[in-house]
Design a protein around this motif. Structure first.
Motif, PDB file in Angstrom:
ATOM      1  N   TYR A  69       0.850  -1.188   0.000  1.00 59.30           N
ATOM      2  CA  TYR A  69       0.000   0.000   0.000  1.00 59.30           C
ATOM      3  C   TYR A  69       0.890   1.243   0.000  1.00 59.30           C
ATOM      4  CZ  TYR A  69      -3.887  -3.090   1.140  1.00 59.30           C
ATOM      5  OH  TYR A  69      -4.829  -4.087   1.092  1.00 59.30           O
ATOM      6  N   ARG A  70       0.279   2.378  -0.309  1.00 57.16           N
ATOM      7  CA  ARG A  70       0.998   3.650  -0.268  1.00 57.16           C
ATOM      8  C   ARG A  70       0.166   4.681   0.481  1.00 57.16           C
ATOM      9  NH1 ARG A  70       2.687   5.332  -6.148  1.00 57.16           N
ATOM     10  NH2 ARG A  70       0.697   4.348  -6.718  1.00 57.16           N
ATOM     11  N   VAL A  71       0.838   5.475   1.307  1.00 52.51           N
ATOM     12  CA  VAL A  71       0.159   6.441   2.148  1.00 52.51           C
ATOM     13  C   VAL A  71       0.784   7.819   1.974  1.00 52.51           C
ATOM     14  CG1 VAL A  71       1.652   5.978   4.150  1.00 52.51           C
ATOM     15  CG2 VAL A  71      -0.655   6.904   4.503  1.00 52.51           C
ATOM     16  N   ARG A  72      -0.026   8.864   2.141  1.00 51.26           N
ATOM     17  CA  ARG A  72       0.462  10.240   2.133  1.00 51.26           C
ATOM     18  C   ARG A  72      -0.513  11.103   2.915  1.00 51.26           C
ATOM     19  NH1 ARG A  72      -0.813  12.864  -3.874  1.00 51.26           N
ATOM     20  NH2 ARG A  72      -3.095  12.927  -3.656  1.00 51.26           N
ATOM     21  N   PHE A  73      -0.151  12.383   3.097  1.00 51.74           N
ATOM     22  CA  PHE A  73      -1.013  13.362   3.762  1.00 51.74           C
ATOM     23  C   PHE A  73      -1.166  14.585   2.873  1.00 51.74           C
ATOM     24  CE2 PHE A  73       0.784  10.954   7.270  1.00 51.74           C
ATOM     25  CZ  PHE A  73      -0.314  10.749   8.086  1.00 51.74           C
ATOM     26  N   ALA A  74      -2.288  15.283   3.035  1.00 48.86           N
ATOM     27  CA  ALA A  74      -2.497  16.575   2.386  1.00 48.86           C
ATOM     28  C   ALA A  74      -2.569  17.624   3.487  1.00 48.86           C
ATOM     29  CB  ALA A  74      -3.780  16.576   1.561  1.00 48.86           C
ATOM     30  N   TYR A  75      -1.585  18.530   3.484  1.00 52.46           N
ATOM     31  CA  TYR A  75      -1.569  19.610   4.477  1.00 52.46           C
ATOM     32  C   TYR A  75      -2.232  20.831   3.859  1.00 52.46           C
ATOM     33  CZ  TYR A  75      -0.057  22.977   7.951  1.00 52.46           C
ATOM     34  OH  TYR A  75      -0.041  23.942   8.913  1.00 52.46           O
ATOM     35  N   ARG A  76      -3.213  21.400   4.560  1.00 48.74           N
ATOM     36  CA  ARG A  76      -3.957  22.545   4.053  1.00 48.74           C
ATOM     37  C   ARG A  76      -4.115  23.593   5.144  1.00 48.74           C
ATOM     38  NH1 ARG A  76      -6.823  17.985   2.437  1.00 48.74           N
ATOM     39  NH2 ARG A  76      -6.949  17.645   0.174  1.00 48.74           N
ATOM     40  N   ASN A  77      -3.779  24.824   4.831  1.00 51.39           N
ATOM     41  CA  ASN A  77      -4.089  25.952   5.711  1.00 51.39           C
ATOM     42  C   ASN A  77      -4.164  27.222   4.876  1.00 51.39           C
ATOM     43  OD1 ASN A  77      -4.414  27.350   8.344  1.00 51.39           O
ATOM     44  ND2 ASN A  77      -2.504  28.298   7.719  1.00 51.39           N
ATOM     45  N   GLN A  78      -5.261  27.935   4.992  1.00 52.24           N
ATOM     46  CA  GLN A  78      -5.478  29.132   4.186  1.00 52.24           C
ATOM     47  C   GLN A  78      -5.500  30.413   5.018  1.00 52.24           C
ATOM     48  OE1 GLN A  78      -5.482  29.013   0.913  1.00 52.24           O
ATOM     49  NE2 GLN A  78      -5.264  26.797   0.972  1.00 52.24           N
ATOM     50  N   ASP A  79      -5.222  30.324   6.315  1.00 55.50           N
ATOM     51  CA  ASP A  79      -5.323  31.488   7.188  1.00 55.50           C
ATOM     52  C   ASP A  79      -4.009  31.725   7.927  1.00 55.50           C
ATOM     53  OD1 ASP A  79      -8.204  31.969   6.765  1.00 55.50           O
ATOM     54  OD2 ASP A  79      -8.415  30.043   7.783  1.00 55.50           O
ATOM     55  N   ALA A  80      -3.496  32.942   7.864  1.00 58.64           N
ATOM     56  CA  ALA A  80      -2.285  33.305   8.589  1.00 58.64           C
ATOM     57  C   ALA A  80      -2.559  33.524  10.066  1.00 58.64           C
ATOM     58  CB  ALA A  80      -1.654  34.563   7.984  1.00 58.64           C
ATOM     59  N   VAL A  81      -3.828  33.784  10.417  1.00 55.22           N
ATOM     60  CA  VAL A  81      -4.251  33.987  11.802  1.00 55.22           C
ATOM     61  C   VAL A  81      -5.405  33.036  12.086  1.00 55.22           C
ATOM     62  CG1 VAL A  81      -5.123  35.623  13.505  1.00 55.22           C
ATOM     63  CG2 VAL A  81      -3.560  36.410  11.718  1.00 55.22           C
ATOM     64  N   ARG A  82      -5.339  32.313  13.210  1.00 54.16           N
ATOM     65  CA  ARG A  82      -6.388  31.356  13.558  1.00 54.16           C
ATOM     66  C   ARG A  82      -6.860  31.592  14.989  1.00 54.16           C
ATOM     67  NH1 ARG A  82      -6.079  26.568  10.425  1.00 54.16           N
ATOM     68  NH2 ARG A  82      -7.795  25.800  11.705  1.00 54.16           N
ATOM     69  N   GLN A  83      -8.150  31.380  15.223  1.00 59.05           N
ATOM     70  CA  GLN A  83      -8.719  31.472  16.554  1.00 59.05           C
ATOM     71  C   GLN A  83      -8.344  30.232  17.361  1.00 59.05           C
ATOM     72  OE1 GLN A  83     -10.408  34.339  17.516  1.00 59.05           O
ATOM     73  NE2 GLN A  83      -9.629  34.971  15.503  1.00 59.05           N
ATOM     74  N   ILE A  84      -8.212  30.398  18.676  1.00 57.29           N
ATOM     75  CA  ILE A  84      -7.856  29.277  19.541  1.00 57.29           C
ATOM     76  C   ILE A  84      -8.904  29.124  20.640  1.00 57.29           C
ATOM     77  CG2 ILE A  84      -5.395  29.441  19.104  1.00 57.29           C
ATOM     78  CD1 ILE A  84      -5.089  30.877  21.767  1.00 57.29           C
ATOM     79  N   TYR A  85      -8.879  27.951  21.270  1.00 62.50           N
ATOM     80  CA  TYR A  85      -9.821  27.637  22.338  1.00 62.50           C
ATOM     81  C   TYR A  85      -9.628  28.605  23.505  1.00 62.50           C
ATOM     82  CZ  TYR A  85     -12.171  24.972  25.989  1.00 62.50           C
ATOM     83  OH  TYR A  85     -12.995  24.573  27.012  1.00 62.50           O
ATOM     84  N   GLY A  86     -10.757  29.116  24.048  1.00 62.42           N
ATOM     85  CA  GLY A  86     -10.701  30.026  25.171  1.00 62.42           C
ATOM     86  C   GLY A  86     -10.585  31.480  24.780  1.00 62.42           C
ATOM     87  N   GLY A  87     -10.591  31.767  23.475  1.00 59.39           N
ATOM     88  CA  GLY A  87     -10.452  33.141  23.015  1.00 59.39           C
ATOM     89  C   GLY A  87      -9.030  33.456  22.605  1.00 59.39           C
TER      90      GLY A  87
END
Length: 203
Positions: A162-180
């Protein structure tokens, strides 16, 4: 937050205590091969497979632990943060066809500050996603948990390569986090890591 039903049922093949490991390697080694990675905007992405030969477990409840991962190397002059919160594997069968990945979520988790990993120039980040091979309804299953609370699996596997890989995706330079609050300086882009082979063999 009110939980929602799973998109699919029969997902109790892992315990909630399974660890997802994140390791920082402070300095690159000059002899590290770059041939099996892909580079985008000064960042190199590489697929990691902890063991390339995996023994299929027997049918008495024994499970085989599997680790797939991704290594991110910052060759740029700028520090960047990366989040592996939503990372899921993609799998090709021995005949080269993509295998359908089942996925379900019971509630949504919000990333915490610790989920945004910082890679300074010249540093690596290594993320491993724990999974297991097990039998479910007389079919061999490969499955695990995503960091965001999702549950994924591939069914009806057989001995073979078998063959495995990942797709890394991020479109935002700033992200919200838990707790504000928010986190800045994320790397923006969409990259698929190269496929890496592993073999399933009978005991």
């Amino acid at each position: 937050m009110t939980s929602r039903p799973y998109v699919f049922m029969e997902v109790s093949f892992l315990t909630a205590t399974e660890d997802i490991k994140i390791e920082r390697i402070d300095n690159m080694t000059s002899g590290e091969s770059l041939d099996d990675g892909v580079e985008a905007n000064g960042i190199r992405f590489k697929t990691l497979v902890s063991e390339q030969v995996l023994t299929i477990p027997n049918r008495n409840g024994v499970k085989t632990r599997v680790q797939f991962g991704i290594r991110v190397t910052n060759f740029s002059p700028n520090p960047y943060r990366f989040i592996f919160f939503y990372l899921l594997p993609e799998l090709l069968a021995p005949d080269g066809q993509a295998i359908h990945r089942c996925y379900g979520v019971n509630g949504i988790k919000i990333p915490q500050e610790s989920d945004f990993m910082l890679a300074m120039p010249g540093e690596n980040l290594t993320f491993f996603l724990d999974a297991q091979l097990s039998w479910w309804n007389h079919k061999l299953r490969l499955g695990g948990y995503a960091r965001n609370g999702g549950v994924w699996h591939f069914d009806a596997l057989n001995p073979g390569i078998y063959r495995v890989r990942f797709a890394y995706r991020n479109q935002d330079a700033v992200r919200q986090i838990y707790g504000g609050g928010s986190i800045e300086g994320l790397w923006i882009g969409v990259v698929s890591t190269p496929f890496v082979e592993f073999r399933l063999v009978q005991p």
